[in-house]
Design a protein around this motif. Structure first.
Motif, mmCIF file in Angstrom:
data_model
loop_
_atom_site.group_PDB
_atom_site.id
_atom_site.type_symbol
_atom_site.label_atom_id
_atom_site.label_comp_id
_atom_site.label_asym_id
_atom_site.label_seq_id
_atom_site.Cartn_x
_atom_site.Cartn_y
_atom_site.Cartn_z
ATOM 1 N N UNK A 104 0.811 -1.220 0.000
ATOM 2 C CA UNK A 104 0.000 0.000 0.000
ATOM 3 C C UNK A 104 0.847 1.273 0.000
ATOM 4 N N UNK A 105 2.176 1.132 0.004
ATOM 5 C CA UNK A 105 3.129 2.254 0.056
ATOM 6 C C UNK A 105 2.841 3.119 1.291
ATOM 7 N N UNK A 106 2.799 2.464 2.436
ATOM 8 C CA UNK A 106 2.631 3.150 3.712
ATOM 9 C C UNK A 106 3.920 3.032 4.515
ATOM 10 N N UNK A 130 0.715 13.015 0.529
ATOM 11 C CA UNK A 130 0.062 13.408 1.783
ATOM 12 C C UNK A 130 -0.944 12.377 2.297
ATOM 13 N N UNK A 131 -1.750 11.800 1.401
ATOM 14 C CA UNK A 131 -2.760 10.824 1.836
ATOM 15 C C UNK A 131 -2.100 9.602 2.460
ATOM 16 N N UNK A 132 -1.031 9.110 1.840
ATOM 17 C CA UNK A 132 -0.320 7.955 2.383
ATOM 18 C C UNK A 132 0.338 8.280 3.712
ATOM 19 N N UNK A 175 0.325 7.618 9.674
ATOM 20 C CA UNK A 175 0.197 8.101 11.050
ATOM 21 C C UNK A 175 -0.902 7.330 11.783
ATOM 22 N N UNK A 176 -2.011 7.065 11.074
ATOM 23 C CA UNK A 176 -3.086 6.258 11.663
ATOM 24 C C UNK A 176 -2.566 4.868 12.019
ATOM 25 N N UNK A 177 -1.821 4.259 11.095
ATOM 26 C CA UNK A 177 -1.273 2.926 11.345
ATOM 27 C C UNK A 177 -0.299 2.908 12.499
ATOM 28 N N UNK A 178 0.565 3.927 12.578
ATOM 29 C CA UNK A 178 1.524 4.000 13.689
ATOM 30 C C UNK A 178 0.797 4.133 15.019
ATOM 31 N N UNK A 179 -0.305 4.870 15.029
ATOM 32 C CA UNK A 179 -1.102 5.012 16.251
ATOM 33 C C UNK A 179 -1.702 3.679 16.663
ATOM 34 N N UNK A 180 -2.161 2.895 15.680
ATOM 35 C CA UNK A 180 -2.725 1.572 15.967
ATOM 36 C C UNK A 180 -1.656 0.680 16.596
#
Length: 211
Positions: free
Chosen positions: A43-45, A181-183, A188-193
């Motif tokens: 997903x290129x995250x 920017x979207x990725x 950041x959402x994933x790192x928070x999880x």
């Protein structure tokens, strides 16, 4: 925990992990983390810690994650040996090596035609968080920031998850020049999880298994 004949609370002795339990935990944890990393790569995250740095270098240079991840962790083994001991350092070296290997193999074992970025951020982050939790509970890290986080929690009581979240956000900020920017927002959402799983489930005194 038991109550003795005088009404006092007697704390049961800590049960040590057996060797096969450590081995199974390291195998399971690294497999789970590797799957999360592969989903992120598709997903290129970007995630945090040295895994995030390795992904960032992969996107920027085209080098394989497995190779970069192994190399960026080398300096942190010195801290692992000096502060957390040879057994921890050896388990961490083994875990890093297995994640490097499994990331390379998982891309062959599992092929994703399409991964929704939002799904990848949440589920990939959840997989990495659960894999790290398994490793942490058997006194094993994945190098880099994980080593520092475990040391700070054991020495000063600083939550490993909260410390990692702060460092991970700094790494993600550096990715502003590499990711769209979207990725970056989804990263950041994933790192928070990832780090909320650790912060909620890896509190000092909650889990007393000893390796």
């Amino acid at each position: 925990m038991e109550v003795d004949g005088e009404g006092s609370i007697a704390v049961a002795p800590t049960e040590r992990h057996r060797l096969y339990e450590d081995a199974l935990a390291i195998l399971t944890g690294t497999l789970i983390v590797s799957l999360g990393v592969v989903i992120y790569s598709k997903a290129v995250l970007l995630t945090g810690s040295t895994a995030g740095l390795a992904l960032l270098l992969q996107y920027a240079t085209g080098a394989g994650f497995w190779l970069v991840f192994s190399l960026v962790n080398l300096p942190f083994y010195v801290l692992a040996v000096r502060r957390l001991g040879w057994p921890f350092a050896l388990r961490t070296f083994l875990a890093v090596s297995l994640v490097s290997l499994f990331c390379r193999l998982t891309a062959r074992w599992v092929e994703f035609a399409h991964v929704d970025p939002i799904y990848a951020a949440v589920v990939g982050g959840g997989l990495m968080g659960m894999g790290l939790l398994v490793l942490f509970r058997h006194r094993t890290g994945l190098g880099g920031i994980n080593i520092v986080a475990i040391y700070l929690q054991e020495k000063w009581g600083i939550r490993a998850g909260y410390f990692q979240l702060a460092v991970d956000l700094a790494i993600l900020a550096a990715a502003f020049f590499v990711l769209p920017p979207a990725n970056l927002v989804l990263s950041i959402v994933g790192a928070s999880v990832v780090n909320m799983i650790l912060a909620i489930n890896h509190k000092p005194g909650r889990y007393v298994g000893v390796t």
